[in-house]
Scaffold this motif. Sequence first.
Motif, mmCIF file in Angstrom:
data_model
loop_
_atom_site.group_PDB
_atom_site.id
_atom_site.type_symbol
_atom_site.label_atom_id
_atom_site.label_comp_id
_atom_site.label_asym_id
_atom_site.label_seq_id
_atom_site.Cartn_x
_atom_site.Cartn_y
_atom_site.Cartn_z
ATOM 1 N N UNK A 197 -1.860 -4.717 -7.936
ATOM 2 C CA UNK A 197 -2.099 -3.911 -6.743
ATOM 3 C C UNK A 197 -3.589 -3.903 -6.413
ATOM 4 N N UNK A 198 -3.939 -3.958 -5.135
ATOM 5 C CA UNK A 198 -5.337 -3.809 -4.719
ATOM 6 C C UNK A 198 -5.780 -2.375 -5.003
ATOM 7 N N UNK A 199 -6.930 -2.256 -5.684
ATOM 8 C CA UNK A 199 -7.552 -0.957 -5.926
ATOM 9 C C UNK A 199 -6.587 0.047 -6.570
ATOM 10 N N UNK A 200 -5.812 -0.457 -7.513
ATOM 11 C CA UNK A 200 -4.881 0.424 -8.213
ATOM 12 C C UNK A 200 -4.456 -0.189 -9.526
ATOM 13 N N UNK A 201 -3.795 0.583 -10.406
ATOM 14 C CA UNK A 201 -3.448 0.107 -11.752
ATOM 15 C C UNK A 201 -2.046 -0.490 -11.850
ATOM 16 N N UNK B 44 8.009 1.355 -0.796
ATOM 17 C CA UNK B 44 6.825 2.008 -0.249
ATOM 18 C C UNK B 44 6.465 3.231 -1.088
ATOM 19 N N UNK B 45 5.164 3.518 -1.127
ATOM 20 C CA UNK B 45 4.639 4.677 -1.858
ATOM 21 C C UNK B 45 4.972 4.604 -3.340
ATOM 22 N N UNK B 46 4.725 3.434 -3.948
ATOM 23 C CA UNK B 46 5.039 3.263 -5.366
ATOM 24 C C UNK B 46 4.117 4.076 -6.263
ATOM 25 N N UNK C 127 -1.957 -4.926 1.515
ATOM 26 C CA UNK C 127 -3.378 -4.851 1.166
ATOM 27 C C UNK C 127 -3.881 -3.414 1.072
ATOM 28 N N UNK C 128 -4.573 -3.126 -0.038
ATOM 29 C CA UNK C 128 -5.203 -1.818 -0.276
ATOM 30 C C UNK C 128 -4.222 -0.665 -0.185
ATOM 31 N N UNK C 129 -2.973 -0.902 -0.594
ATOM 32 C CA UNK C 129 -1.976 0.163 -0.522
ATOM 33 C C UNK C 129 -1.007 0.010 -1.687
#
Length: 947
Positions: A201-205, A275-277, A248-250
């Motif tokens: 994920x972009x900017x996430x773990x 969505x909203x994982x 992207x970025x989400x």
Amino acid sequence: MSTSLPRRLRVPFAALLMGLLMGALLASPAPVHAQDDGPKSTLDEPDYGQWERLGGATLSPEGAWMATPIRRVNGHHELRIHHTERDTVRTVDFGGDPAFSADGRWLAYSIGMSEDKREQLRKQEKPVRETLGLLNLESGDTTRVPAVSSFQFSDDGRYLAMRRYPPTEAPDDMRGADLLLRDLAAGTYTSFGNVAAFAWQDRGPLLAMTIDGRTAAGNGVRLYDASTGQIQTLASTPADYTGLVWRPSDDDLAALQVRESDDWEKKTHVLLAWQDLGDGPPATHRFDPDSVDAFPDSLRIVDYRRLDWSADGERLFFGVQTRAPAAPDSANAPRDSTAADSAMTAYDPADVEVWHTSDVEIIPWQEVRAEQDRQENHLAAWHLAANGDARWTRLGTELTEDVQVLHGGDRAVGLDHTPYRQERMFGPVYHDLYLIDVATGERERVAPKVQYWEGGSPHGRYLLWLKDDQYHAYDVQAGTTATLTDDLPVAVVDRDNDLTVEQKPPFGVAGWTDNDGSVLVYDEYDVWRIAPDGSGAERLTNGRPDSVQHRYVDLTDEKPGEPDVIPTDTPVYWTLYDEWSEEHGYARSAALSASPERLVWKPKSVGWLMRADSADVYAYRVEDFEDSPDYLRAGPMLSDARQVTTTNAFQNDYAWGRSTLVSYENRDGEQLQGALFYPADYDPDKRYPMITYIYETRSPSARNFVVPTREHPYNTTVFTQEGYFVFQPDIVYRPRDPGRSAVDAIEPGVQAALQQVPVDEDRVGLVGHSWGGYQTAFAVTQTDVFEAAVAGAPLTNLVSMYNSIYWRSGGTDARIFEISQGRMEVPPWEDMDAYVANSPLHHIESMNTPLLMAFGTDDGAVEFNQGVEFYNAARRAGKQMAFLVYDEENHGISREDKNTVDYRNRVLEWFNHYLKGEDGADWITDGVPYLEQVERKENASSEGPSR
């Protein structure tokens, strides 16, 4: 016919005078390198192996480290890891693919092996596996993980995912392999089995994985949260899964689930989206084509096109393709009693192709593109926000095959070339531009017959194209079109381009500013900022008075999904280039509209400017013919540069040539120049032979470092090491007169070089390959200036070549002849005199220069028979010629190393005989009978390869 001067000619007198003075100064006999220890030796062939080629650099986020791949001539490649502020360097044998973690603490890279080792493993039927190297940049500790096929850091740099190889005993269709996840802070590993693909994920773990095991029962899509250690299954239906794509970025994710059916020839796919994982239970969406009434059975969802999210996450774009019902089972097909009782033999289908004059793209072209055509698909949009998750829109059709979604995802642009199919056969490719409403699929034509489509603006408000020498912009919101450049005092197209096309090519577009506020376009030397409604223009640079070209350098680092825009209130960098002095450099503007300040300016090649991700640290590359390429580290003003890399440090142990520029006029009075290279052992009291290498524009090569190698037949450094001057003149062309135009540039250029350096005019050679080979073969039928010549894969008969096929692409040579490199404008039957006048074959009786010609029998660019024609004509005319025929070689004679080395050796033998007076081998002087050639080859094979 245009009488305007070529682009290179329109230069102020002062600049020309300065160029001549610089040429005179550079032509002085002083050697480049100091000779403190006496004369230095030139290179012998065994010395070539150590020479290094510098690959692209990768900077760490804060700029403290730089990783550069090195490729050696002898195949012993390595990765060098430099500290940019200290003389610290680590080397990794056969290292490559360097990647720094986002926190700058780690460097990961692949570790390969020598080609000999690879070949040994293949012969032993053992797998060839890459190793992963992981360097702790703070401690210097290195970890090696064997058998890693791919790797990727998490976005924050804390985790490293490493996918291994499928087990050797696994079925061929099994894609799954072990995935190791290392927590770099804790030093711990987590392992996952049967992972076919993974995506951070972009900017996430979050790490998404598709699972593919020995059976489909355990397959699915899984999600691992590296920060908590929790794993969840998103899809588990027994099937194959592919196409993982994060928004992207989400924290929205999409994938494809494979579905096969006995009723249809090809598989289709089910679209899956979550969505909203990252925030509790996700919203799950599913688009099953079998369950959607509006989706026809004759269409299938393909995996050839990458899934793509709209910026707001409300749409997912995918590709569709028509499919056919499965063929009936032949075992159960009704018996044809008539055929069974017939006494006639039943044959298999004939090996025949039907070619027709109505084919827009000829069958060979379709053959080359067959796999690409099989994957041709049309863009569609799935509207996730719709009730029931079943609403979709088909955006691409048979007409608007090429569809590009504008930023935001509400509009798209379709390109339709079908109205101009006939023109495309032999002329430019035109399109009608359509604006498409993604929600409804409705389309509106906004521009007809566009050749140069420049794309949509970053925020999707404008469409930009060039037509009739001007840029035009369509306002998607207002529905209006504006002409942007008709009031500029300069042209935005290269009107001096000598290709015989109606629309001359544009100089290009730099990009757009934020919110689509303005577009930056180039003229010959400068950059203009233009309002997209055509209301005003501003010149940002001032290169024209000094003939210095300015071009924008994109150093911006957009977040995933953000528009790529040119900043207006922060510093902007420009590349600088003077085509007459061949000087390069960089300038900087404090803001977009501020005056540029020149920072770097050198009589060298200067390029590859880059910026560290999280610090004001910059790096760029510098090289020259006598200066091996290296990267320098600098601050924002670039003037405080520090050399980081050192390639070919042993170069100073050898004598080396140098380069300069030679100015001259062709016979039409046009000012041109060429690159001139000095012999490595240059002595101003000696007279030297000279090899003239030709193509089209060659003077920029004066600033290029050339690694010596025996695998390249026209290597400039090798020629200079062998005691030759090398001259590479520029050539410009008249319409329908390419051969004679070339001679009218080459001869004056050679004469100018002879006046500048001590070359024996009776020992001048000529060499070229492909188009350069054509000009070589033609020149030696027009002039006796050259004592010997070498033509690699040349066109020799323009009449027969016009009607042949460019087998590499499958297209016709006719198109190349009329509007591209041939510059002939018309077919032969409309101007046969021009075709004959510019064909080497038709002037064979005038050839007095010994010619060496080389061809591969499988040449995919120039028909092998072009060489055969000229060879037979030369025999009939009693001319001195040797013809090298390399079996199964293509256009470049590079399929087999043994052939490249052989050709290079023969080129040197040819020139050494005719230009240096060395004894000529029998293949040069008399030819060698076939059986004797076979015997020599067998004897050479029995003796083993030479080293």
